[in-house]
Scaffold this motif. Sequence first.
Motif, PDB file in Angstrom:
ATOM      1  N   LEU A  91      31.115   7.928  11.575  1.00  0.00           N
ATOM      2  CA  LEU A  91      31.799   6.693  11.923  1.00  0.00           C
ATOM      3  C   LEU A  91      30.979   5.436  11.634  1.00  0.00           C
ATOM      4  CD1 LEU A  91      33.288   7.929  15.308  1.00  0.00           C
ATOM      5  CD2 LEU A  91      34.420   7.837  13.084  1.00  0.00           C
ATOM      6  N   SER A  92      30.000   5.517  10.751  1.00  0.00           N
ATOM      7  CA  SER A  92      29.188   4.351  10.406  1.00  0.00           C
ATOM      8  C   SER A  92      28.690   4.512   8.979  1.00  0.00           C
ATOM      9  CB  SER A  92      28.016   4.213  11.377  1.00  0.00           C
ATOM     10  OG  SER A  92      27.271   3.052  11.100  1.00  0.00           O
ATOM     11  N   HIS A  93      28.196   3.415   8.427  1.00  0.00           N
ATOM     12  CA  HIS A  93      27.698   3.457   7.050  1.00  0.00           C
ATOM     13  C   HIS A  93      26.251   3.923   6.971  1.00  0.00           C
ATOM     14  CE1 HIS A  93      26.352  -0.387   8.588  1.00  0.00           C
ATOM     15  NE2 HIS A  93      25.449  -0.405   7.615  1.00  0.00           N
ATOM     16  N   ALA A  94      25.518   3.915   8.111  1.00  0.00           N
ATOM     17  CA  ALA A  94      24.114   4.312   8.127  1.00  0.00           C
ATOM     18  C   ALA A  94      23.720   4.731   9.537  1.00  0.00           C
ATOM     19  CB  ALA A  94      23.231   3.155   7.671  1.00  0.00           C
ATOM     20  N   PHE A  95      22.636   5.496   9.635  1.00  0.00           N
ATOM     21  CA  PHE A  95      22.059   5.818  10.937  1.00  0.00           C
ATOM     22  C   PHE A  95      21.278   4.598  11.417  1.00  0.00           C
ATOM     23  CE2 PHE A  95      23.149  10.178  11.169  1.00  0.00           C
ATOM     24  CZ  PHE A  95      23.089  10.698   9.892  1.00  0.00           C
ATOM     25  N   HIS A  96      21.363   4.291  12.694  1.00  0.00           N
ATOM     26  CA  HIS A  96      20.632   3.165  13.279  1.00  0.00           C
ATOM     27  C   HIS A  96      19.555   3.730  14.192  1.00  0.00           C
ATOM     28  CE1 HIS A  96      23.512   0.275  11.707  1.00  0.00           C
ATOM     29  NE2 HIS A  96      24.431   1.198  11.995  1.00  0.00           N
ATOM     30  N   LEU A  97      18.324   3.699  13.695  1.00  0.00           N
ATOM     31  CA  LEU A  97      17.217   4.332  14.392  1.00  0.00           C
ATOM     32  C   LEU A  97      16.158   3.310  14.779  1.00  0.00           C
ATOM     33  CD1 LEU A  97      16.879   7.324  11.938  1.00  0.00           C
ATOM     34  CD2 LEU A  97      17.948   7.350  14.181  1.00  0.00           C
ATOM     35  N   PRO A  98      15.413   3.578  15.852  1.00  0.00           N
ATOM     36  CA  PRO A  98      14.321   2.680  16.221  1.00  0.00           C
ATOM     37  C   PRO A  98      13.234   2.713  15.151  1.00  0.00           C
ATOM     38  CG  PRO A  98      14.663   4.384  17.909  1.00  0.00           C
ATOM     39  CD  PRO A  98      15.591   4.670  16.789  1.00  0.00           C
ATOM     40  N   THR A  99      12.601   1.583  14.942  1.00  0.00           N
ATOM     41  CA  THR A  99      11.521   1.513  13.956  1.00  0.00           C
ATOM     42  C   THR A  99      10.153   1.394  14.606  1.00  0.00           C
ATOM     43  OG1 THR A  99      11.755  -0.882  13.782  1.00  0.00           O
ATOM     44  CG2 THR A  99      13.000   0.460  12.210  1.00  0.00           C
ATOM     45  N   ALA A 100      10.093   0.998  15.862  1.00  0.00           N
ATOM     46  CA  ALA A 100       8.808   0.856  16.545  1.00  0.00           C
ATOM     47  C   ALA A 100       8.217   2.238  16.798  1.00  0.00           C
ATOM     48  CB  ALA A 100       8.985   0.108  17.857  1.00  0.00           C
ATOM     49  N   SER A 101       6.932   2.399  16.509  1.00  0.00           N
ATOM     50  CA  SER A 101       6.276   3.680  16.752  1.00  0.00           C
ATOM     51  C   SER A 101       4.973   3.508  17.521  1.00  0.00           C
ATOM     52  CB  SER A 101       6.004   4.395  15.421  1.00  0.00           C
ATOM     53  OG  SER A 101       5.149   3.611  14.619  1.00  0.00           O
ATOM     54  N   ASP A 102       4.639   2.280  17.885  1.00  0.00           N
ATOM     55  CA  ASP A 102       3.392   2.049  18.597  1.00  0.00           C
ATOM     56  C   ASP A 102       3.562   2.289  20.094  1.00  0.00           C
ATOM     57  OD1 ASP A 102       5.142  -0.131  18.393  1.00  0.00           O
ATOM     58  OD2 ASP A 102       3.591  -1.573  18.942  1.00  0.00           O
TER      59      ASP A 102
END
Length: 149
Positions: free
Chosen positions: A68-79
């Motif tokens: 149901l979306s054009h892309a996965f929306h994932l967190p980018t912060a890893s610190d």
Amino acid sequence: MNILWGLICGFVFGLGLVISGMADPAKVLNFLDIAGTWDPSLIFVMGGAMVTTFVGYRLVWKRGTPLLSHAFHLPTASDIDARLVGGAALFGLGWGIGGFCPGPAWAALPLLAPGTLVFLPAMLAGLWLGGSMKGGVGRRTAMPAASGR
């Protein structure tokens, strides 16, 4: 249409929380009380959730894009920083004191479980306070299709 799918998924998730006992703060507190009246039954709930998540992620990543979306929306912060550690500590304290975490608290609201009417406003106030602090909530970005995960 996405709102309808979100509502259906939320209902199924909430129903699972109620059926599993996660919406009962007494059951959760007994699970956390390993030196007293320990109730290990929630281990099976967590184990089932981990297996379902493991299999589900493997199937979803093969698709390339969500249904149901054009892309996965994932967190980018890893610190790992003080805000993350402090937030995790507050989450754990709230869970240990109240017997709720956010999902089961919402699922227990229609059941009027003891403490729900105190926990939910306190949780919402904490979310508002955390969101109003410098830096806002986490950073997220859209993950391009076919990322190879």
